[in-house]
Design a protein around this motif. Structure first.
Motif, PDB file in Angstrom:
ATOM      1  N   LEU A  58       8.421   5.777  11.167  1.00  0.00           N
ATOM      2  CA  LEU A  58       8.958   5.861   9.811  1.00  0.00           C
ATOM      3  C   LEU A  58       7.843   5.895   8.773  1.00  0.00           C
ATOM      4  O   LEU A  58       7.983   6.513   7.708  1.00  0.00           O
ATOM      5  N   ALA A  59       6.715   5.233   9.087  1.00  0.00           N
ATOM      6  CA  ALA A  59       5.609   5.173   8.131  1.00  0.00           C
ATOM      7  C   ALA A  59       4.735   6.418   8.151  1.00  0.00           C
ATOM      8  O   ALA A  59       3.968   6.657   7.209  1.00  0.00           O
ATOM      9  N   LEU A  60       4.851   7.227   9.210  1.00  0.00           N
ATOM     10  CA  LEU A  60       3.966   8.390   9.369  1.00  0.00           C
ATOM     11  C   LEU A  60       3.981   9.326   8.164  1.00  0.00           C
ATOM     12  O   LEU A  60       2.900   9.670   7.650  1.00  0.00           O
ATOM     13  N   PRO A  61       5.124   9.776   7.651  1.00  0.00           N
ATOM     14  CA  PRO A  61       5.089  10.686   6.490  1.00  0.00           C
ATOM     15  C   PRO A  61       4.442  10.057   5.256  1.00  0.00           C
ATOM     16  O   PRO A  61       3.678  10.722   4.540  1.00  0.00           O
ATOM     17  N   ALA A  62       4.740   8.769   5.011  1.00  0.00           N
ATOM     18  CA  ALA A  62       4.162   8.096   3.841  1.00  0.00           C
ATOM     19  C   ALA A  62       2.654   7.956   3.986  1.00  0.00           C
ATOM     20  O   ALA A  62       1.897   8.144   3.022  1.00  0.00           O
ATOM     21  N   LEU A  63       2.191   7.631   5.193  1.00  0.00           N
ATOM     22  CA  LEU A  63       0.747   7.505   5.426  1.00  0.00           C
ATOM     23  C   LEU A  63       0.056   8.860   5.271  1.00  0.00           C
ATOM     24  O   LEU A  63      -1.076   8.927   4.765  1.00  0.00           O
ATOM     25  N   TYR A  64       0.721   9.912   5.705  1.00  0.00           N
ATOM     26  CA  TYR A  64       0.149  11.256   5.537  1.00  0.00           C
ATOM     27  C   TYR A  64      -0.025  11.577   4.056  1.00  0.00           C
ATOM     28  O   TYR A  64      -1.073  12.087   3.633  1.00  0.00           O
ATOM     29  N   ARG A  65       0.998  11.283   3.251  1.00  0.00           N
ATOM     30  CA  ARG A  65       0.884  11.545   1.816  1.00  0.00           C
ATOM     31  C   ARG A  65      -0.214  10.696   1.185  1.00  0.00           C
ATOM     32  O   ARG A  65      -0.903  11.132   0.254  1.00  0.00           O
ATOM     33  N   THR A  66      -0.389   9.475   1.700  1.00  0.00           N
ATOM     34  CA  THR A  66      -1.441   8.603   1.181  1.00  0.00           C
ATOM     35  C   THR A  66      -2.818   9.186   1.424  1.00  0.00           C
ATOM     36  O   THR A  66      -3.679   9.196   0.527  1.00  0.00           O
ATOM     37  N   VAL A  67      -3.053   9.692   2.636  1.00  0.00           N
ATOM     38  CA  VAL A  67      -4.372  10.225   2.947  1.00  0.00           C
ATOM     39  C   VAL A  67      -4.632  11.524   2.179  1.00  0.00           C
ATOM     40  O   VAL A  67      -5.764  11.792   1.764  1.00  0.00           O
ATOM     41  N   VAL A  68      -3.595  12.321   1.954  1.00  0.00           N
ATOM     42  CA  VAL A  68      -3.771  13.542   1.166  1.00  0.00           C
ATOM     43  C   VAL A  68      -4.112  13.188  -0.276  1.00  0.00           C
ATOM     44  O   VAL A  68      -4.978  13.809  -0.906  1.00  0.00           O
ATOM     45  N   SER A  69      -3.434  12.179  -0.799  1.00  0.00           N
ATOM     46  CA  SER A  69      -3.743  11.719  -2.151  1.00  0.00           C
ATOM     47  C   SER A  69      -5.164  11.178  -2.233  1.00  0.00           C
ATOM     48  O   SER A  69      -5.898  11.452  -3.193  1.00  0.00           O
ATOM     49  N   SER A  70      -5.569  10.428  -1.241  1.00  0.00           N
ATOM     50  CA  SER A  70      -6.933   9.882  -1.213  1.00  0.00           C
ATOM     51  C   SER A  70      -7.959  11.002  -1.168  1.00  0.00           C
ATOM     52  O   SER A  70      -9.010  10.933  -1.827  1.00  0.00           O
ATOM     53  N   LEU A  71      -7.683  12.042  -0.394  1.00  0.00           N
ATOM     54  CA  LEU A  71      -8.600  13.172  -0.301  1.00  0.00           C
ATOM     55  C   LEU A  71      -8.742  13.865  -1.656  1.00  0.00           C
ATOM     56  O   LEU A  71      -9.849  14.233  -2.062  1.00  0.00           O
ATOM     57  N   ALA A  72      -7.619  14.032  -2.350  1.00  0.00           N
ATOM     58  CA  ALA A  72      -7.673  14.673  -3.668  1.00  0.00           C
ATOM     59  C   ALA A  72      -8.516  13.857  -4.640  1.00  0.00           C
ATOM     60  O   ALA A  72      -9.323  14.404  -5.410  1.00  0.00           O
ATOM     61  N   ILE A  73      -8.351  12.534  -4.624  1.00  0.00           N
ATOM     62  CA  ILE A  73      -9.131  11.667  -5.514  1.00  0.00           C
ATOM     63  C   ILE A  73     -10.607  11.714  -5.152  1.00  0.00           C
ATOM     64  O   ILE A  73     -11.485  11.779  -6.021  1.00  0.00           O
ATOM     65  N   ALA A  74     -10.891  11.694  -3.848  1.00  0.00           N
ATOM     66  CA  ALA A  74     -12.284  11.711  -3.399  1.00  0.00           C
ATOM     67  C   ALA A  74     -12.986  12.987  -3.837  1.00  0.00           C
ATOM     68  O   ALA A  74     -14.156  12.970  -4.240  1.00  0.00           O
TER      69      ALA A  74
END
Length: 349
Positions: A58-74
Motif C-alpha cells: 500500500l505504501a509503494l505508490p506513495a513512496l514512489y511519489r516521495t522519491v520523485v519529489s525528492s529528485l526534483a528538489i535535488a
C-alpha cells in the motif's frame, strides 16, 4: 593579491561546505523513505513479491511519489551529483515496480491461449453476429450479381490474367483447378502471397473500424461477394461440393479470421457511434484494447490458414478429406471460442 586568492578559496570552500551540509540535511530528512522504497523494489525485482507485507504494498505508490519529489528538489537546488544519481536510479526502478508490466512474455502467452483470447472474442458479442450477417449478405449479393450479368464476375474477382476460372469455362477446365495439383512448384511462395493478401483484408477491416465501422462492413461485403461469384461459376458446372471442399480445408480458418477482424472493426466503430455513458474516446479505447487482443489471434489464424491453403489444399486431392479437415478446424475454433471458458480467463479492458 595573495590575500585575495586565499579569500576566494575560502569563499569556495565555504560554499562547498554549505552545499554538503544542505545535502546531508536533505538526505537525513528523507533517507528513511528512500531506504524503505529501495528494500521493497529490491524484493520485487528478486521475485519475492509474496514476502511483502500489505503495508509495504500500500505504501509503494506513495513512496514512489516521495522519491520523485525528492529528485526534483535535488535537481532544483543543485545538490551533490552522487545523491541525484542515486535518486534517479531509485526512481527508475520504482517506476517499473509501480507501472511496469506485471508478467513476462511467457506468462502473457499462457494467459492469452488459456482463455484470454477466447474471452476477448466472446466480448465482441453482437458484433460477431453483425459481421457474420454481412459476410453472408456479401456472398448472396455476389451470386445474384453474376447470375444476372456474368460481366460482374470480372469486376468482383479483379484481374484474372490467364486464369481459366471465368464465365464460359468448361467443366474439365474448372475441375482441373481443383484437383491434380500435387506436382505444383512454388507452393511456399504461393502460401506467402496468400497470407499477405488475407492479412491485408483482415487488418483493413479492423483498422477502418474507427470510421464508425462503415468501411469495415463494406470491405466484408466486397470480399465475400467474390466468394459468391466463384460459387456461382462452379455451381453452373456441377462442381459446387468439390469447390466447397477445396475452400474448406483452409477457408474455415481464413474466413473465421476475417470474420473476427471485421467484428473487431465493427466493435470499435459501434463503441464510437454509441458510447453510452462513457466519453467517446474512452469508449473507443476500451473497445480498442479488446479488439487488439482479438487481432493478435487473427494473425496467428491467418498464418495457419496460409499453410493449409498453400500446402494442404494442393497436396490433398480428395474432396471428402478436404471437407473433413475443414469441418474439424471449424469445430475446433468454435469449441475454443465459445465452449472453452476457464474460470480464471479475463480480458484486458
Amino acid at each position: 593579491m595573495i590575500a585575495r586568492w586565499f579569500g576566494k578559496n575560502a569563499g569556495q570552500d565555504a560554499a562547498v561546505e554549505a552545499a554538503a551540509l544542505r545535502s546531508d540535511r536533505f538526505r537525513q530528512a528523507r533517507e528513511g523513505d528512500w531506504q524503505r522504497l529501495d528494500a521493497i523494489v529490491t524484493r520485487i525485482e528478486g521475485g519475492r513479491l509474496r514476502k511483502l507485507s500489505d503495508d509495504d504494498l500500500l505504501a509503494l505508490p506513495a513512496l514512489y511519489r516521495t522519491v520523485v519529489s525528492s529528485l526534483a528538489i535535488a535537481r532544483e537546488t543543485s545538490l551533490d551529483q552522487a545523491l541525484i544519481s542515486y535518486l534517479e536510479g531509485l526512481a527508475r526502478r520504482a517506476w517499473f515496480a509501480v507501472y511496469g508490466p506485471r508478467e513476462g512474455l511467457g506468462a502473457w502467452l499462457a494467459r492469452f491461449f488459456r482463455g484470454g483470447w477466447s474471452a476477448a472474442v466472446r466480448g465482441l458479442g453482437r458484433d460477431l453476429l453483425i459481421a457474420l450477417a454481412v459476410m453472408v449478405l456479401g456472398t448472396v449479393v455476389g451470386w445474384l450479381l453474376v447470375s444476372s450479368n456474368p460481366d460482374w464476375f470480372y469486376s468482383l474477382m479483379g484481374g484474372m490474367g490467364d486464369d481459366v476460372r471465368v464465365p464460359g469455362a468448361t467443366r474439365e477446365a474448372l475441375r482441373h483447378t481443383l484437383f491434380g495439383q500435387q506436382d505444383q512448384n512454388g507452393l511456399s511462395m504461393f502460401a506467402a502471397f496468400l497470407f499477405s493478401n488475407n492479412a491485408q483484408v483482415s487488418l483493413f477491416a479492423f483498422a477502418l473500424g474507427f470510421a464508425f465501422g462503415v468501411p469495415s462492413v463494406l470491405l466484408l461485403i466486397h470480399n465475400t461477394a467474390g466468394l459468391g461469384a466463384l460459387l456461382w461459376l462452379y455451381h453452373g458446372q456441377g462442381l459446387t461440393l468439390d469447390l466447397i471442399g477445396w475452400l474448406a480445408i483452409h477457408g474455415t480458418t481464413e474466413l473465421f479470421a476475417i470474420l473476427l477482424a471485421g467484428a473487431a472493426g465493427i466493435h470499435i466503430g459501434r463503441a464510437m457511434a454509441f458510447p453510452g455513458d462513457l466519453p467517446v474516446l474512452t469508449a473507443a479505447a476500451v473497445a480498442g484494447r479488446r479488439a487488439a487482443q482479438v487481432m493478435v489471434g487473427v494473425v496467428l489464424m491467418l498464418v495457419l490458414a496460409a499453410l493449409l491453403e498453400g500446402f494442404g489444399r494442393q497436396l490433398i486431392d480428395s474432396t471428402t478429406t478436404r471437407l473433413a479437415i475443414g469441418g474439424t478446424m471449424l469445430a475446433l475454433w468454435n469449441a475454443y471460442f465459445f465452449a472453452y471458458r476457464p474460470a480464471r480467463a479475463r480480458v484486458s479492458n
